[in-house]
Design an enzyme around this catalytic site. Structure first.
Site, PDB file in Angstrom:
ATOM      1  N   ARG A  84     -19.943  -9.286 -12.228  1.00  0.00           N
ATOM      2  CA  ARG A  84     -19.294 -10.356 -12.985  1.00  0.00           C
ATOM      3  C   ARG A  84     -20.241 -11.541 -13.122  1.00  0.00           C
ATOM      4  O   ARG A  84     -21.161 -11.726 -12.320  1.00  0.00           O
ATOM      5  CB  ARG A  84     -17.982 -10.780 -12.322  1.00  0.00           C
ATOM      6  CG  ARG A  84     -18.117 -11.321 -10.925  1.00  0.00           C
ATOM      7  CD  ARG A  84     -16.737 -11.513 -10.294  1.00  0.00           C
ATOM      8  NE  ARG A  84     -16.827 -11.917  -8.907  1.00  0.00           N
ATOM      9  CZ  ARG A  84     -16.882 -13.163  -8.473  1.00  0.00           C
ATOM     10  NH1 ARG A  84     -16.882 -14.167  -9.352  1.00  0.00           N
ATOM     11  NH2 ARG A  84     -16.942 -13.439  -7.184  1.00  0.00           N
TER      12      ARG A  84
ATOM     13  N   SER B 206     -19.392  -4.832  -4.272  1.00  0.00           N
ATOM     14  CA  SER B 206     -18.485  -4.419  -3.205  1.00  0.00           C
ATOM     15  C   SER B 206     -19.220  -3.492  -2.247  1.00  0.00           C
ATOM     16  O   SER B 206     -20.295  -2.954  -2.573  1.00  0.00           O
ATOM     17  CB  SER B 206     -17.265  -3.706  -3.786  1.00  0.00           C
ATOM     18  OG  SER B 206     -17.655  -2.445  -4.330  1.00  0.00           O
ATOM     19  N   ILE B 207     -18.660  -3.257  -1.076  1.00  0.00           N
ATOM     20  CA  ILE B 207     -19.325  -2.368  -0.129  1.00  0.00           C
ATOM     21  C   ILE B 207     -19.367  -0.945  -0.670  1.00  0.00           C
ATOM     22  O   ILE B 207     -20.387  -0.255  -0.540  1.00  0.00           O
ATOM     23  CB  ILE B 207     -18.654  -2.437   1.254  1.00  0.00           C
ATOM     24  CG1 ILE B 207     -18.969  -3.779   1.896  1.00  0.00           C
ATOM     25  CG2 ILE B 207     -19.130  -1.290   2.141  1.00  0.00           C
ATOM     26  CD1 ILE B 207     -18.496  -3.938   3.317  1.00  0.00           C
TER      27      ILE B 207
ATOM     28  N   ARG C 255     -21.375 -15.113 -12.610  1.00  0.00           N
ATOM     29  CA  ARG C 255     -21.101 -16.131 -11.600  1.00  0.00           C
ATOM     30  C   ARG C 255     -22.400 -16.836 -11.253  1.00  0.00           C
ATOM     31  O   ARG C 255     -23.500 -16.358 -11.574  1.00  0.00           O
ATOM     32  CB  ARG C 255     -20.498 -15.508 -10.345  1.00  0.00           C
ATOM     33  CG  ARG C 255     -21.406 -14.497  -9.655  1.00  0.00           C
ATOM     34  CD  ARG C 255     -20.751 -13.959  -8.398  1.00  0.00           C
ATOM     35  NE  ARG C 255     -21.584 -12.966  -7.749  1.00  0.00           N
ATOM     36  CZ  ARG C 255     -21.246 -12.322  -6.641  1.00  0.00           C
ATOM     37  NH1 ARG C 255     -20.079 -12.572  -6.070  1.00  0.00           N
ATOM     38  NH2 ARG C 255     -22.044 -11.432  -6.098  1.00  0.00           N
TER      39      ARG C 255
ATOM     40  N   TYR D  84       0.852  -1.192   0.000  1.00  0.00           N
ATOM     41  CA  TYR D  84       0.000   0.000   0.000  1.00  0.00           C
ATOM     42  C   TYR D  84       0.886   1.241   0.000  1.00  0.00           C
ATOM     43  O   TYR D  84       1.939   1.255   0.646  1.00  0.00           O
ATOM     44  CB  TYR D  84      -0.917  -0.003   1.227  1.00  0.00           C
ATOM     45  CG  TYR D  84      -2.140   0.872   1.074  1.00  0.00           C
ATOM     46  CD1 TYR D  84      -3.193   0.481   0.251  1.00  0.00           C
ATOM     47  CD2 TYR D  84      -2.249   2.087   1.732  1.00  0.00           C
ATOM     48  CE1 TYR D  84      -4.323   1.272   0.099  1.00  0.00           C
ATOM     49  CE2 TYR D  84      -3.373   2.881   1.587  1.00  0.00           C
ATOM     50  CZ  TYR D  84      -4.402   2.478   0.770  1.00  0.00           C
ATOM     51  OH  TYR D  84      -5.511   3.272   0.616  1.00  0.00           O
TER      52      TYR D  84
ATOM     53  N   TRP E  65      -8.542   8.679  -4.543  1.00  0.00           N
ATOM     54  CA  TRP E  65      -7.943   7.984  -3.408  1.00  0.00           C
ATOM     55  C   TRP E  65      -8.369   8.723  -2.154  1.00  0.00           C
ATOM     56  O   TRP E  65      -8.005   9.884  -1.950  1.00  0.00           O
ATOM     57  CB  TRP E  65      -6.420   7.958  -3.540  1.00  0.00           C
ATOM     58  CG  TRP E  65      -5.719   7.165  -2.483  1.00  0.00           C
ATOM     59  CD1 TRP E  65      -6.187   6.089  -1.789  1.00  0.00           C
ATOM     60  CD2 TRP E  65      -4.383   7.385  -2.004  1.00  0.00           C
ATOM     61  NE1 TRP E  65      -5.247   5.614  -0.918  1.00  0.00           N
ATOM     62  CE2 TRP E  65      -4.128   6.389  -1.024  1.00  0.00           C
ATOM     63  CE3 TRP E  65      -3.382   8.295  -2.318  1.00  0.00           C
ATOM     64  CZ2 TRP E  65      -2.918   6.307  -0.348  1.00  0.00           C
ATOM     65  CZ3 TRP E  65      -2.168   8.218  -1.642  1.00  0.00           C
ATOM     66  CH2 TRP E  65      -1.937   7.227  -0.668  1.00  0.00           C
TER      67      TRP E  65
END
Length: 376
Positions: A219, A197-198, A221, A97, A314
């Site tokens: 995706r 995702s969260i 699945r 990171y 970010w």
């Protein structure tokens, strides 16, 4: 067991006893569990998840006892209640990171705790208050933390504990991206990949509360139809699998939703290209992750004929740009939405004693799992 310098106790708890000097620098960390400094105000001893070197988390982390530390006049001693295991926490331990603490270090970056005791100069807080580190702060995977009052933000104790513990990274990222790009307003729409995702789930719900439509890519699945229904219950307008978008003109699939002004990409590769295809003239794609580890490739026509813009986001950079008060106001807003039941996402509360199991789940060793939140 590797030896650790005495000075590292400061990195673990913010202060260390003056009774020892650096000539005693090579003692095993466990030897310090019996040391007590002669001070009128000390924290309780703490149990912490520590890593002394960067590397695979399941190989380098260990749970140890850390001795009490002095509570100075402006310090607050917080008994931690809960803290999540985030992907960025894993990356910090791995050493990949961009920003990470010096080792040895205590893991964890966000969480919620209860004020245990206060330094003599602390005002505005009392024992029993709930607080979160805001902006987030290294070292939340431990039972007691001592840091200056300026680190801590008091929150409403009626907030569900697991949401208080997880509001500062993923939901705040979602809210900031909705506010920072495209001047979005009610009636507009956005498109995103990584919708399960969260962050993706938070984008759906926070957009929905503002009257903003969402087009979501997941995706292919097993169980994708159930996933679609789950996201639509959260407020998603459209949900498509990647294979459904293998058509010449993806916009032909849109019926009641306008072309999106902004797209959010956390996957990269082909999935990012699908986000670009949905964007309207002059639209913007914001990249905040790269789960596929594949690059974002953009056809020349997207720049020349559609005038698309590519941006990055970010959260840590935003929080480091003198945004402390704005950050806290937005967290209060997020926690208010959570208390109203308008912001939900799946989590699993795990006792601290089972930390290594929670870590294995977070590393994907046990298949797809909900976000792991350690309960102390």
């Amino acid at each position: 067991m590797a030896s650790v310098r005495l000075v590292t106790l400061k990195a673990l708890h913010g202060s260390t006893s003056s009774l020892f000097n650096l000539t005693q620098s090579l003692r095993p960390l466990t030897q310090f569990s019996t040391i007590r400094a002669f001070s009128a105000t000390m924290s309780p001893p703490s149990t912490a998840v520590v890593y002394e070197n960067q590397g695979p988390p399941d190989a380098v982390v260990r749970v140890i006892e850390v001795p009490p530390v002095e509570i100075k006049e402006k310090d607050v001693c917080v008994k931690m209640l809960a803290a999540p295991i985030n992907p960025s926490d894993i990356n910090r331990i791995e050493g990949v990171y961009p920003v990470r603490p010096q080792v040895p270090a205590v893991g964890g970056y966000e969480g919620v705790g209860e004020v245990h005791s206060l330094g003599s100069a602390v005002t505005g807080l009392a024992p029993g208050d709930w607080v979160i580190p805001s902006p987030p702060s290294f070292g939340t995977w431990q039972t007691y933390i001592v840091k200056e009052q300026s680190v801590w933000h008091k929150i409403d104790k009626s907030t569900p504990m697991e949401y208080a513990a997880t509001a500062t990274v993923n939901p705040l990222s979602a809210l900031r991206m909705l506010e920072d790009f495209g001047n979005l307003k009610a009636g507009d729409s956005i498109v995103q990949n990584g919708a399960t995702s969260i962050v993706g789930q938070c984008i759906i719900q926070l957009a929905h509360t503002r009257g903003i439509h969402s087009i979501n890519i997941i995706r292919d699945r097993a169980g994708s139809e159930e996933v679609k229904e789950k996201l639509k219950k959260l407020g998603a307008d459209e949900v498509y699998t990647e294979s459904q978008l293998e058509v010449k003109n993806v916009k032909s699939l849109l019926t009641s939703v306008p072309e999106p002004a902004v797209g959010y990409n956390c996957v990269g590769g082909n999935s990012a290209s699908l986000v670009l295809k949905f964007l309207r003239q002059g639209g913007t794609m914001v990249t905040y992750g790269g789960m596929s580890k594949k690059p974002v490739t953009v056809p020349t026509s997207a720049f020349i004929f559609k005038d698309l813009s590519l941006r990055g986001f970010w959260l840590q950079k935003w929080m480091s740009s003198d945004k402390a008060m704005e950050c806290r106001n937005m967290i209060d807003y997020i926690l208010g939405v959570a208390r109203e039941g308008k912001l939900t996402y799946e989590m699993e509360l795990v006792p601290f004693n089972d930390f290594h199991t929670a870590l294995d789940k977070s590393l994907g060793k046990l298949g797809s799992q909900p976000k792991q939140v350690i309960k102390f």
